[in-house]
Design a protein around this motif. Sequence first.
Motif, PDB file in Angstrom:
ATOM      1  N   ALA A  20      35.451  48.242  28.509  1.00  0.00           N
ATOM      2  CA  ALA A  20      34.736  47.725  29.662  1.00  0.00           C
ATOM      3  C   ALA A  20      35.603  47.656  30.907  1.00  0.00           C
ATOM      4  CB  ALA A  20      34.191  46.340  29.359  1.00  0.00           C
ATOM      5  N   ARG A  21      36.883  47.650  30.736  1.00  0.00           N
ATOM      6  CA  ARG A  21      37.764  47.637  31.891  1.00  0.00           C
ATOM      7  C   ARG A  21      39.103  48.186  31.464  1.00  0.00           C
ATOM      8  NH1 ARG A  21      37.422  42.922  29.581  1.00  0.00           N
ATOM      9  NH2 ARG A  21      39.337  41.844  29.048  1.00  0.00           N
ATOM     10  N   PHE A  22      39.750  48.919  32.329  1.00  0.00           N
ATOM     11  CA  PHE A  22      41.044  49.507  32.005  1.00  0.00           C
ATOM     12  C   PHE A  22      42.102  48.437  32.127  1.00  0.00           C
ATOM     13  CE2 PHE A  22      44.288  52.922  33.125  1.00  0.00           C
ATOM     14  CZ  PHE A  22      44.364  53.371  31.835  1.00  0.00           C
ATOM     15  N   ALA A  23      43.068  48.395  31.201  1.00  0.00           N
ATOM     16  CA  ALA A  23      44.040  47.311  31.167  1.00  0.00           C
ATOM     17  C   ALA A  23      44.924  47.326  32.395  1.00  0.00           C
ATOM     18  CB  ALA A  23      44.887  47.392  29.904  1.00  0.00           C
ATOM     19  N   CYS A  24      45.209  48.472  32.953  1.00  0.00           N
ATOM     20  CA  CYS A  24      46.056  48.543  34.143  1.00  0.00           C
ATOM     21  C   CYS A  24      45.206  48.993  35.327  1.00  0.00           C
ATOM     22  CB  CYS A  24      47.195  49.528  33.945  1.00  0.00           C
ATOM     23  SG  CYS A  24      48.287  49.127  32.586  1.00  0.00           S
ATOM     24  N   ALA A  25      45.566  48.558  36.510  1.00  0.00           N
ATOM     25  CA  ALA A  25      44.862  49.010  37.709  1.00  0.00           C
ATOM     26  C   ALA A  25      45.359  50.406  38.073  1.00  0.00           C
ATOM     27  CB  ALA A  25      45.095  48.028  38.844  1.00  0.00           C
ATOM     28  N   GLY A 335      55.902  38.774  32.042  1.00  0.00           N
ATOM     29  CA  GLY A 335      55.562  38.816  33.459  1.00  0.00           C
ATOM     30  C   GLY A 335      54.084  38.912  33.755  1.00  0.00           C
ATOM     31  N   ASN A 336      53.248  38.957  32.728  1.00  0.00           N
ATOM     32  CA  ASN A 336      51.808  39.034  32.954  1.00  0.00           C
ATOM     33  C   ASN A 336      51.267  37.699  33.460  1.00  0.00           C
ATOM     34  OD1 ASN A 336      50.961  41.767  31.807  1.00  0.00           O
ATOM     35  ND2 ASN A 336      52.180  40.929  30.125  1.00  0.00           N
ATOM     36  N   VAL A 337      50.108  37.750  34.122  1.00  0.00           N
ATOM     37  CA  VAL A 337      49.414  36.515  34.457  1.00  0.00           C
ATOM     38  C   VAL A 337      48.966  35.880  33.147  1.00  0.00           C
ATOM     39  CG1 VAL A 337      47.488  35.479  35.700  1.00  0.00           C
ATOM     40  CG2 VAL A 337      48.614  37.502  36.627  1.00  0.00           C
ATOM     41  N   SER A 384      45.436  27.302  37.546  1.00  0.00           N
ATOM     42  CA  SER A 384      44.630  28.360  38.140  1.00  0.00           C
ATOM     43  C   SER A 384      44.201  29.380  37.096  1.00  0.00           C
ATOM     44  CB  SER A 384      45.452  29.056  39.234  1.00  0.00           C
ATOM     45  OG  SER A 384      44.895  30.292  39.615  1.00  0.00           O
ATOM     46  N   PHE A 385      43.118  30.104  37.408  1.00  0.00           N
ATOM     47  CA  PHE A 385      42.756  31.244  36.576  1.00  0.00           C
ATOM     48  C   PHE A 385      43.797  32.353  36.714  1.00  0.00           C
ATOM     49  CE2 PHE A 385      38.760  29.039  36.747  1.00  0.00           C
ATOM     50  CZ  PHE A 385      38.133  29.347  35.555  1.00  0.00           C
ATOM     51  N   TRP A 386      44.496  32.405  37.829  1.00  0.00           N
ATOM     52  CA  TRP A 386      45.538  33.417  38.061  1.00  0.00           C
ATOM     53  C   TRP A 386      46.882  32.702  38.250  1.00  0.00           C
ATOM     54  CZ3 TRP A 386      40.509  34.127  39.495  1.00  0.00           C
ATOM     55  CH2 TRP A 386      39.906  35.316  39.091  1.00  0.00           C
ATOM     56  N   GLN A 387      47.242  31.913  37.291  1.00  0.00           N
ATOM     57  CA  GLN A 387      48.399  31.034  37.354  1.00  0.00           C
ATOM     58  C   GLN A 387      49.693  31.775  37.720  1.00  0.00           C
ATOM     59  OE1 GLN A 387      48.323  27.622  36.729  1.00  0.00           O
ATOM     60  NE2 GLN A 387      50.429  27.610  37.447  1.00  0.00           N
ATOM     61  N   GLY A 388      50.384  31.230  38.744  1.00  0.00           N
ATOM     62  CA  GLY A 388      51.716  31.721  39.081  1.00  0.00           C
ATOM     63  C   GLY A 388      51.769  33.050  39.796  1.00  0.00           C
ATOM     64  N   SER A 389      50.626  33.580  40.211  1.00  0.00           N
ATOM     65  CA  SER A 389      50.610  34.869  40.892  1.00  0.00           C
ATOM     66  C   SER A 389      50.181  34.686  42.342  1.00  0.00           C
ATOM     67  CB  SER A 389      49.647  35.829  40.188  1.00  0.00           C
ATOM     68  OG  SER A 389      48.298  35.466  40.460  1.00  0.00           O
ATOM     69  N   ASP A 518      38.921  29.002  24.207  1.00  0.00           N
ATOM     70  CA  ASP A 518      38.787  30.425  24.491  1.00  0.00           C
ATOM     71  C   ASP A 518      39.270  30.670  25.909  1.00  0.00           C
ATOM     72  OD1 ASP A 518      37.922  33.114  24.449  1.00  0.00           O
ATOM     73  OD2 ASP A 518      36.271  32.612  23.129  1.00  0.00           O
ATOM     74  N   GLY A 519      38.834  31.742  26.522  1.00  0.00           N
ATOM     75  CA  GLY A 519      39.273  31.987  27.879  1.00  0.00           C
ATOM     76  C   GLY A 519      38.945  33.380  28.368  1.00  0.00           C
ATOM     77  N   TYR A 520      39.639  33.763  29.432  1.00  0.00           N
ATOM     78  CA  TYR A 520      39.386  35.017  30.134  1.00  0.00           C
ATOM     79  C   TYR A 520      40.706  35.729  30.392  1.00  0.00           C
ATOM     80  CZ  TYR A 520      34.815  32.938  31.202  1.00  0.00           C
ATOM     81  OH  TYR A 520      33.575  32.362  31.110  1.00  0.00           O
ATOM     82  N   ASN A 521      40.720  37.044  30.141  1.00  0.00           N
ATOM     83  CA  ASN A 521      41.870  37.842  30.541  1.00  0.00           C
ATOM     84  C   ASN A 521      41.785  38.113  32.035  1.00  0.00           C
ATOM     85  OD1 ASN A 521      43.501  38.169  28.309  1.00  0.00           O
ATOM     86  ND2 ASN A 521      42.349  39.910  27.518  1.00  0.00           N
ATOM     87  N   VAL A 522      42.894  37.984  32.704  1.00  0.00           N
ATOM     88  CA  VAL A 522      42.966  38.246  34.137  1.00  0.00           C
ATOM     89  C   VAL A 522      44.188  39.118  34.388  1.00  0.00           C
ATOM     90  CG1 VAL A 522      41.759  36.158  34.869  1.00  0.00           C
ATOM     91  CG2 VAL A 522      44.204  36.063  34.431  1.00  0.00           C
ATOM     92  N   GLY A 523      44.305  39.662  35.594  1.00  0.00           N
ATOM     93  CA  GLY A 523      45.394  40.575  35.874  1.00  0.00           C
ATOM     94  C   GLY A 523      46.038  40.342  37.221  1.00  0.00           C
TER      95      GLY A 523
END
Length: 637
Positions: A20-25, A335-337, A384-389, A518-523
């Motif tokens: 459903a979505r590519f892991a890297c942009a 180093g990932n979010v 945050s949903f995008w913690q530390g980024s 549970d949760g959500y993967n973010v990038g």
Amino acid sequence: MRAGTEGRDLGSRRRGGALARFACAVMLALPLTLSLGPAAGAQEERIIVSSSITTFGEPAKYPDGFPHLDYVDPDAPKGGEISIAAEGTFDSLNPYSTLKGTPGMLSTIMYERILTGTADDPTGAYCLLCSTMEYPESQDWVIFNLRPEARFSDGTPVTAHDIVFSHKLLLEQGTPSYASYVSKIIPEVEALDDHRVKFTFAKGIPRKDLITQAGSTPAWSKAWYEKTGARLDESRLETSPGSGPYMLDSFDVGKRIVYRRNPDYWGKDLPIMKGQANFDSIRVEYFADSNSAFIGFTAGEYTFRAENSSANWATGYDFPAVQKGWVKREEPPNGNVPPATGFVFNLRRPFLQNRDLRLALGLMYNFTYTNNTLQYGLFKQRNSFWQGSELEAKGLPEGRELELLQSVADLIDPAILTEPAFMPHESGERQLDRRNLKRAIALMEKAGYTLDDAGVLRDANGNRLRVEFLETRPSFDRIIAPYIENLKQLGVDAVYTRVDPAQYQARTQSFDYDIIYDGYNVGLEEGIGLSQRFGSADRNDVFNPAGFGMEAVDRLIDVVVDAKTYEEMAAGVRAIDRIMRWEYFMVPTWYLGNYWVGYYDMYGHPQTLPPYSLGQYDFWWHDAVRAERLRQLGALN
């Protein structure tokens, strides 16, 4: 998206997510440009030819012709085995069926996609099955020029016809949300010849990430599917041939899976594959639960463990194999979010649609007590949903972020515009923080619940508030139990139900739960995948466990998808982060900025690991001399 463990990333438990979505942009590498005139006298169209692409047009980290990835050892030895643990069971080796069967761990390892990412370039996608891609400046279409040498494990070539078949199979038998979305953005895919496949994009939609979306299409053998009649949406133990470096060797249902390296893997000499896929075999040993899996590691039944328990990491690594120096412990940085994990409220339940009620329930979770008493102080509290980024909303909104929030001001709480970004509550050292208890009681009254003489919360009709926590991992008992006790102190009929993995899967797939961890993967960079996770149209998608959706967020997702610069994308994501934190559909819990790794001293890895992947299956290797020493010492079972 199932939170796989207490201390590590999400991702492996929710099946089909990579489709459903590519892991890297995306990224763009020093492109070659051609001019192709559609007709005599017509204005020439500039065509870009490249082996990589970026979202915002910056040069790729790895230009055309690079010798190998910076973080690998191109001369890493090939051979040996790495063995890991899985919990629960499996009854299928088809990882792409989201509703039928429980797939075996790593069962996607056999299949490749047109484009791939790297572990040190979060914005980039590089040709793997293709040698180059070509597209106009408008990005109205893309042609992938497939490598003629690419082969499936049965020796047959990977062709453009296989890619077209795979695309159509995903639309017909893949997840409904994927099919609905991709069919709208990619109306046509055609094989121009055996090795050229063209994706044409719909008119009037943003072009960002579309080429990467097309490049995330996997390669499945059309001939095999047509011969066997197999379906993508079925549970099965028969596997189709893949083009990846590993293939299925053997399995024992519910007990073990072994993947072996294909000695004839077509891509072993590609620069992007040098120093990778070094193990002759990858063995997955299944255990009933996390406790038995850890005991198996201490006994040498498997050799590599990505630790997921703070209790184990803090106190468990004193077993004989560690004392004798047979097992090494490492904490490489990640180093990932961090995945946006926590206690997720199922907004499909009418009573959980009240924000005051959710805030009250959340106040009874005590991060300080949990971390210091139960998790040995190893974690930090997630905000945050995008913690530390750079995508994390902080303080008061300003600049472009404020402008975007003002554009949806009629759809959000006015406080979002005037107050600092919502932060999780603070708690004291004791399990029950009485200040938060008082605040929670007041919020429950606003939500329509009052305490009776017995200290029980009841609504206006006298009904008691009942909330069920659903879980499958025994390791979470000690985390959830104090939260349950605090909720009972509030007057809530809080229930903790732990079920086996099959029941958990069935209930979560049908959204039959109140609260789950549970949760959500973010990038680090966001785009089209946001809508599947947080869009209103996908409230009932497996990648949206809360069932969250808001028109304001939908509009801001459009801004992110259409962004022409990183700054615009980041401002849009910060605005989304600010809104979703305010809406409080998840109690944020903890995060960890590094990996916990324990392994028998028989593996090597590059001295400096890349920032965005541990890479144990990719660029680690087997040290035959050290492994033989361990065998002679009796370290391995």
